[in-house]
Every structure is written in structure tokens, then in C-alpha cells.
Scaffold this active site. Structure first.
Site, short mmCIF file in Angstrom:
data_model
loop_
_atom_site.label_atom_id
_atom_site.label_comp_id
_atom_site.label_asym_id
_atom_site.label_seq_id
_atom_site.Cartn_x
_atom_site.Cartn_y
_atom_site.Cartn_z
N LYS A 122 1.27 -15.79 7.95
CA LYS A 122 1.69 -15.81 8.66
C LYS A 122 3.42 -15.44 9.28
CE LYS A 122 -1.12 -12.41 11.00
NZ LYS A 122 -2.24 -12.47 12.64
N LYS A 206 -4.74 -7.10 -0.69
CA LYS A 206 -5.49 -6.36 0.70
C LYS A 206 -4.50 -4.95 0.77
CE LYS A 206 -7.36 -7.17 3.84
NZ LYS A 206 -8.20 -8.60 5.54
N LYS A 209 -1.26 -2.03 6.31
CA LYS A 209 0.21 -1.24 6.58
C LYS A 209 0.70 -1.55 6.44
CE LYS A 209 1.22 -2.20 11.39
NZ LYS A 209 2.33 -1.18 12.24
#
Ligand code: TRP
Length: 344
Positions: A122, A206, A209
Site C-alpha cells: 500500500k 485481483k 474497485k
């Protein structure tokens, strides 16, 4: 003299899991998590949380946060999580999550947390500019689970490392405070065949969103026509479907579509391939799209119904928080005593 094995935890089995309050839940969230949560309700006492404290680790959104919590709660219930069976609540409504997280901050070691790959992913090159909360995220996650003495945690592959950290924290707490088997060592329940739903455009990523292309994912609220369009445009190759699972090797996009069919229908991959093996995507894709539309259609309708009645939703979350507190507060009181915190 050999060391005796640590005494076993004798408390009740309890499932705990959570999701961040994001809008735009998609098929990965549904097949990869919610569908399994629903199934677990009949086997265990389950607690399903909406983790708003985790959501503020990245960027503040004071106006939108509560709405996103409601949206995720609606998705839980529309998917079949039953507030009569399971506890559904918002994390920050139970203050003890933050309190236990602090105590765990003093149990967890820097080296353990520094190893967490999700933080590195991240943060990328910006580690120094990330919030301390983002670094600490997995410690709060351990507190979420152990505040209820959770024993089983349904999560995707990507959360396995965080679960290991939770076990390390539980074990060190039990040892350091000479409280044998006080906390259970929570185990991941790695979620079935739907655990890894990939992008419709790139079988190595993956479904997410945050992918800029909406064509890469099926949203839980997409209508039948949109689903058909997205599945038809999904990346594949010119060959027909293989007759068995071995034939999916090296064809990640095909493997993904077959995996989605399998997870949505509840039929094993080999059974799906014995029906569609040798056939082309002109046959398989419409069948897949119809299957998804028939599964997601009623869920999307339920989500809209809940979203139109925020009062009813809030009432459910209020009761959920009360039930959660009734479990958490006595455990937190024990923790305070074990740690020796002030209680005069
Ligand atoms: N980190 C989890 C995820 O991104 C969400 C989460 C927070 C969670 N607390 C939890 C999952 C406790 C399971 C148990 O998916």
C-alpha cells in the site's frame, strides 16, 4: 526437561470477520467473502464488522464515511448475512477496539509489524509519508478479532499474514502476562473457490474497485445487461474451454472465468468443465453472465431497498453494536485486570 505445549484454549468457537467501508463492492467481495460468511452462520456464532477505524488510515472522508458504512451493511444483509443469527456492527461504535489495539501495540514487536507485506504494497515508495495508523493497521485487526476471543477468521489469501500476526500477539500476550490460553490463537478460514476473483481484463490482477476500468469488474449492483456486456468483453483466448482443470494452466483469464462460474454455482471446477469443456466462449460466456445476473439481481434489489431505508439499517447496526459490546466489555475488563491497569 521438555517444555510442555501451551495449554489449549477452551472457550467457545467464534467467527469474526470484517470489511472496510468502501463503496462499489464487487463480485470479488461477494464470492470471495460474503457468500462464505453467509454459509458460516449455520455452523458458528458469527460477528461481522464494518471496520471504519481501518478506513481512516489512508484518507479522511468525514462526510462520506457513515454512508459507506451503511452501504456495506446493506451489502452484508442483501447477501444473506442475517442480523438475527449474526452480529453486524460498525467497529468504532465499540470503543474497546481502540483500547485493546493500544495494549496490543505494546505487545507486538516492531520487527513483526515491519514484515507485513500489505503495508509495503500500500505504501510503495511513500512509506515515510504514510500514517502511523496504516503501519499499525494489522495490530488493530488483531484487536478486532481478539476483543471477542474470535477463534476462526474467514479471510482471503492476502490476509493470512495478518492472521499470523494476530496469533503471535495472542501468544505473546498470554506468555508475557502469565495468562495461559487467555486469548485463543485465531485461525484463518481461507475462503473457498471464490477466494481469488481476478480482473476480467488481466488474469494476474485481483478484481478491484480501484482499477480505473469499470470493465475489469462486475459490481454487485450491475444490471443483467451490464453484466452480459462485461463478460462478453472479458479477455480470453481463441481456444475452446479445456476438458479438465489441468488444461487451465497458463490460461489465467480462462481459469478466472471458470472459477467464477464454479463459485457462483457452487459446482466444482471439474464439473463445470465437464459441461463446457470443448465448447467455445460464445457458449460459455452467455451462460456465465446469466448465472451471475440471476444471483446478483435479487441481491442488488435488496441493497437498494436497504439503502432507501437508512433508519431501519441504523437500528440494526445499533442492536449489533449493543450485542458486540455485551461480549467485548467483559473481555476488556479481564484484559485490564491481567495487564494491571488502574481500576480504583
Ligand atoms: N484487513 C481486512 C481486509 O482488508 C479487514 C479487516 C479488518 C478484518 N479487521 C478484520 C478481517 C478482522 C478479518 C478480521 O480484508
Amino acid at each position: 526437561m521438555t517444555d510442555a505445549p501451551p495449554p489449549e484454549y477452551k472457550g467457545p468457537k467464534r467467527v469474526f470477520s470484517g470489511m472496510q467501508p468502501t463503496n462499489g463492492l464487487h463480485l470479488g467481495n461477494y464470492l470471495g467473502a460474503l457468500k462464505n460468511w453467509v454459509a458460516l452462520q449455520n455452523q458458528y456464532d458469527c460477528i461481522y464488522c464494518i471496520v471504519d477505524l481501518h478506513a481512516i488510515t489512508i484518507e479522511p472522508d468525514p462526510k462520506g464515511l457513515a454512508g459507506r458504512c451503511r452501504e456495506v451493511a446493506a451489502a452484508y444483509m442483501a447477501s444473506g448475512v442475517d442480523p438475527k443469527k449474526s452480529i453486524i456492527f460498525v467497529q468504532s461504535a465499540v470503543r474497546e477496539h481502540s483500547e485493546l489495539a493500544w495494549i496490543f501495540n505494546c505487545v507486538a514487536r516492531m520487527g513483526w509489524v515491519e514484515r507485513m507485506t500489505q503495508f509495503k504494497d500500500k505504501a510503495g515508495k511513500d512509506e515515510q509519508r504514510m500514517s502511523v495508523g496504516l503501519f499499525d493497521y494489522p495490530v488493530l485487526q488483531a484487536a478486532d478479532i481478539l476483543l471477542y476471543k474470535g477463534t476462526h477468521v474467514p479471510v482471503g489469501e492476502d490476509q493470512k499474514q495478518h492472521l499470523e500476526l494476530s496469533r503471535d500477539i495472542a501468544q505473546k500476550f498470554n506468555n508475557d502476562y502469565d495468562a495461559p490460553a487467555f486469548f485463543p490463537l485465531p485461525e484463518p478460514l481461507i475462503q473457498g473457490p471464490g477466494a481469488r476473483i481476478m480482473s476480467l481484463r488481466d488474469g494476474s490482477k485481483k478484481m478491484s474497485k480501484s482499477d480505473p476500468s469499470d470493465m475489469s469488474r462486475i459490481n454487485m449492483v450491475d444490471d443483467a445487461e451490464t453484466i452480459m456486456q462485461k463478460i462478453k468483453k472479458a479477455t480470453t483466448d481463441p481456444n475452446p474451454l479445456p476438458e479438465s482443470a489441468e488444461g487451465l494452466k497458463g490460461r489465467p483469464e480462462v481459469e478466472n472465468l471458470v472459477g467464477i462460474y464454479s463459485a457462483a454455482s457452487g459446482r466444482p471446477v471439474n464439473e463445470v468443465l465437464s459441461e463446457f469443456g470443448g465448447k467455445g466462449f460464445g457458449v460459455f460466456k452467455p451462460a456465465l453472465a446469466e448465472l451471475l445476473a440471476s444471483e446478483l439481481g435479487p441481491i442488488a434489489a435488496e441493497m437498494r431497498r436497504w439503502n432507501a431505508d437508512p433508519g431501519a439499517l441504523d437500528a440494526i447496526l445499533r442492536v449489533g453494536a449493543e450485542r458486540a459490546r455485551a461480549i467485548a466489555q467483559p473481555i476488556m475488563a479481564e484484559v485490564r485486570k491481567v495487564v494491571g491497569l488502574w481500576h480504583a
